[in-house]
Design a protein around this motif. Sequence first.
Motif, PDB file in Angstrom:
ATOM      1  N   PRO A  51       0.817  -1.216   0.000  1.00  0.00           N
ATOM      2  CA  PRO A  51       0.000   0.000   0.000  1.00  0.00           C
ATOM      3  C   PRO A  51       0.854   1.270   0.000  1.00  0.00           C
ATOM      4  CG  PRO A  51       0.035  -0.989   2.173  1.00  0.00           C
ATOM      5  CD  PRO A  51       0.719  -1.953   1.254  1.00  0.00           C
ATOM      6  N   GLU A  52       0.308   2.281  -0.641  1.00  0.00           N
ATOM      7  CA  GLU A  52       0.940   3.601  -0.627  1.00  0.00           C
ATOM      8  C   GLU A  52       0.604   4.334   0.664  1.00  0.00           C
ATOM      9  OE1 GLU A  52       0.242   5.818  -4.365  1.00  0.00           O
ATOM     10  OE2 GLU A  52      -0.501   3.870  -5.081  1.00  0.00           O
ATOM     11  N   PHE A  53      -0.562   3.994   1.232  1.00  0.00           N
ATOM     12  CA  PHE A  53      -1.053   4.655   2.433  1.00  0.00           C
ATOM     13  C   PHE A  53      -1.477   3.609   3.460  1.00  0.00           C
ATOM     14  CE2 PHE A  53      -2.098   7.413  -1.168  1.00  0.00           C
ATOM     15  CZ  PHE A  53      -1.455   8.578  -0.799  1.00  0.00           C
ATOM     16  N   ILE A  54      -1.219   3.920   4.745  1.00  0.00           N
ATOM     17  CA  ILE A  54      -1.637   3.033   5.833  1.00  0.00           C
ATOM     18  C   ILE A  54      -2.244   3.896   6.944  1.00  0.00           C
ATOM     19  CG2 ILE A  54      -0.889   1.369   7.584  1.00  0.00           C
ATOM     20  CD1 ILE A  54       1.493   0.692   5.679  1.00  0.00           C
ATOM     21  N   VAL A  55      -3.448   3.522   7.374  1.00  0.00           N
ATOM     22  CA  VAL A  55      -4.080   4.152   8.524  1.00  0.00           C
ATOM     23  C   VAL A  55      -3.951   3.142   9.660  1.00  0.00           C
ATOM     24  CG1 VAL A  55      -6.219   5.062   9.504  1.00  0.00           C
ATOM     25  CG2 VAL A  55      -5.675   5.476   7.089  1.00  0.00           C
ATOM     26  N   LEU A  56      -3.209   3.507  10.694  1.00  0.00           N
ATOM     27  CA  LEU A  56      -2.847   2.592  11.771  1.00  0.00           C
ATOM     28  C   LEU A  56      -3.396   3.075  13.103  1.00  0.00           C
ATOM     29  CD1 LEU A  56      -1.077   0.224  12.894  1.00  0.00           C
ATOM     30  CD2 LEU A  56       0.826   1.863  12.948  1.00  0.00           C
ATOM     31  N   ILE A  81       2.229   6.534   6.490  1.00  0.00           N
ATOM     32  CA  ILE A  81       1.461   6.003   7.618  1.00  0.00           C
ATOM     33  C   ILE A  81       0.860   7.142   8.433  1.00  0.00           C
ATOM     34  CG2 ILE A  81       1.551   4.669   9.759  1.00  0.00           C
ATOM     35  CD1 ILE A  81       3.780   3.005   8.535  1.00  0.00           C
ATOM     36  N   LEU A  82      -0.447   7.026   8.662  1.00  0.00           N
ATOM     37  CA  LEU A  82      -1.173   7.941   9.539  1.00  0.00           C
ATOM     38  C   LEU A  82      -1.580   7.149  10.775  1.00  0.00           C
ATOM     39  CD1 LEU A  82      -3.898  10.476   8.788  1.00  0.00           C
ATOM     40  CD2 LEU A  82      -4.416   8.619  10.338  1.00  0.00           C
ATOM     41  N   VAL A  83      -1.197   7.623  11.954  1.00  0.00           N
ATOM     42  CA  VAL A  83      -1.597   6.978  13.206  1.00  0.00           C
ATOM     43  C   VAL A  83      -2.888   7.641  13.669  1.00  0.00           C
ATOM     44  CG1 VAL A  83      -0.979   6.555  15.615  1.00  0.00           C
ATOM     45  CG2 VAL A  83       0.767   6.349  13.829  1.00  0.00           C
ATOM     46  N   LEU A  84      -3.884   6.822  13.938  1.00  0.00           N
ATOM     47  CA  LEU A  84      -5.203   7.284  14.355  1.00  0.00           C
ATOM     48  C   LEU A  84      -5.461   6.736  15.751  1.00  0.00           C
ATOM     49  CD1 LEU A  84      -7.667   8.789  13.118  1.00  0.00           C
ATOM     50  CD2 LEU A  84      -8.508   6.569  12.388  1.00  0.00           C
ATOM     51  N   GLY A 100       8.465   7.105  11.908  1.00  0.00           N
ATOM     52  CA  GLY A 100       8.238   7.117  10.469  1.00  0.00           C
ATOM     53  C   GLY A 100       6.829   7.420  10.012  1.00  0.00           C
ATOM     54  N   ALA A 101       5.897   7.619  10.940  1.00  0.00           N
ATOM     55  CA  ALA A 101       4.538   8.011  10.541  1.00  0.00           C
ATOM     56  C   ALA A 101       4.585   9.428   9.978  1.00  0.00           C
ATOM     57  CB  ALA A 101       3.591   7.946  11.727  1.00  0.00           C
ATOM     58  N   ILE A 102       3.688   9.713   9.049  1.00  0.00           N
ATOM     59  CA  ILE A 102       3.675  11.051   8.449  1.00  0.00           C
ATOM     60  C   ILE A 102       2.646  11.965   9.098  1.00  0.00           C
ATOM     61  CG2 ILE A 102       4.602  10.377   6.213  1.00  0.00           C
ATOM     62  CD1 ILE A 102       1.116  11.038   5.936  1.00  0.00           C
ATOM     63  N   ARG A 116      -7.092  14.139   3.783  1.00  0.00           N
ATOM     64  CA  ARG A 116      -6.234  15.337   3.728  1.00  0.00           C
ATOM     65  C   ARG A 116      -4.901  15.080   4.434  1.00  0.00           C
ATOM     66  NH1 ARG A 116     -10.978  18.011   4.534  1.00  0.00           N
ATOM     67  NH2 ARG A 116     -10.630  18.247   6.766  1.00  0.00           N
ATOM     68  N   ALA A 117      -4.956  14.455   5.600  1.00  0.00           N
ATOM     69  CA  ALA A 117      -3.731  14.177   6.361  1.00  0.00           C
ATOM     70  C   ALA A 117      -2.825  13.216   5.605  1.00  0.00           C
ATOM     71  CB  ALA A 117      -4.087  13.619   7.734  1.00  0.00           C
ATOM     72  N   LEU A 118      -3.396  12.207   4.973  1.00  0.00           N
ATOM     73  CA  LEU A 118      -2.590  11.249   4.222  1.00  0.00           C
ATOM     74  C   LEU A 118      -1.885  11.918   3.040  1.00  0.00           C
ATOM     75  CD1 LEU A 118      -4.973   8.170   4.154  1.00  0.00           C
ATOM     76  CD2 LEU A 118      -2.712   8.259   5.220  1.00  0.00           C
ATOM     77  N   ARG A 119      -2.554  12.869   2.437  1.00  0.00           N
ATOM     78  CA  ARG A 119      -1.997  13.525   1.244  1.00  0.00           C
ATOM     79  C   ARG A 119      -1.151  14.758   1.567  1.00  0.00           C
ATOM     80  NH1 ARG A 119      -3.722  11.023  -3.196  1.00  0.00           N
ATOM     81  NH2 ARG A 119      -5.725   9.996  -3.237  1.00  0.00           N
TER      82      ARG A 119
END
Length: 180
Positions: A51-56, A81-84, A100-102, A116-119
């Motif tokens: 995956p290009e994006f990960i919501v964790l 990676i977005l930590v939620l 390393g999360a963005i 929005r946060a992922l991009r």
Amino acid sequence: MIPENAPCLLVVDDDPAFNKVLVRALGQRGFDTYGATDCEGALELARDHEPEFIVLDLNIGGESGLKLIRPLLDATPGARILVLTGYASIATAVDAVKLGAIQYLAKPADVDSIVRALRAEEVVLEDRAPDAPMSVDRLEWEHIQRVLAENDGNISATARALQMHRRTLQRKLARPPSGG
């Protein structure tokens, strides 16, 4: 129908209902989505789909999701990676970004905010002092979160480090402070 060149996105959250809803909602926003409810499943899906994006989620099955950031990045270099989390703290936000999360978002976050946060090109963390000092409860919460992160989410080790009874720590963790 998802376009053939849709970016791949992995949702890692141990709540099956929330995971399913988020996977569906992000799929409707143009992502090719997959969902995992545990660490092993997340790593397997990451290796299979890159995956290009990960919501964790920050808490996966009672363990810190922070421990999953490095293995996910090893399996999918360049993934964003977005930590939620439902229990946001400055300490875990900083740790997530260092690993390393963005991005780092507190629940409840709407799907558009997640996208929005992922991009987003830059991590957005508040860098100015708050208008009012933190409450004592909030300071205690931040300290507990820092020690918990240092102990890889282990409640017993954290309680020992804080010289606190384990049940007392669990009660404090179950009641995050309100406000600042």
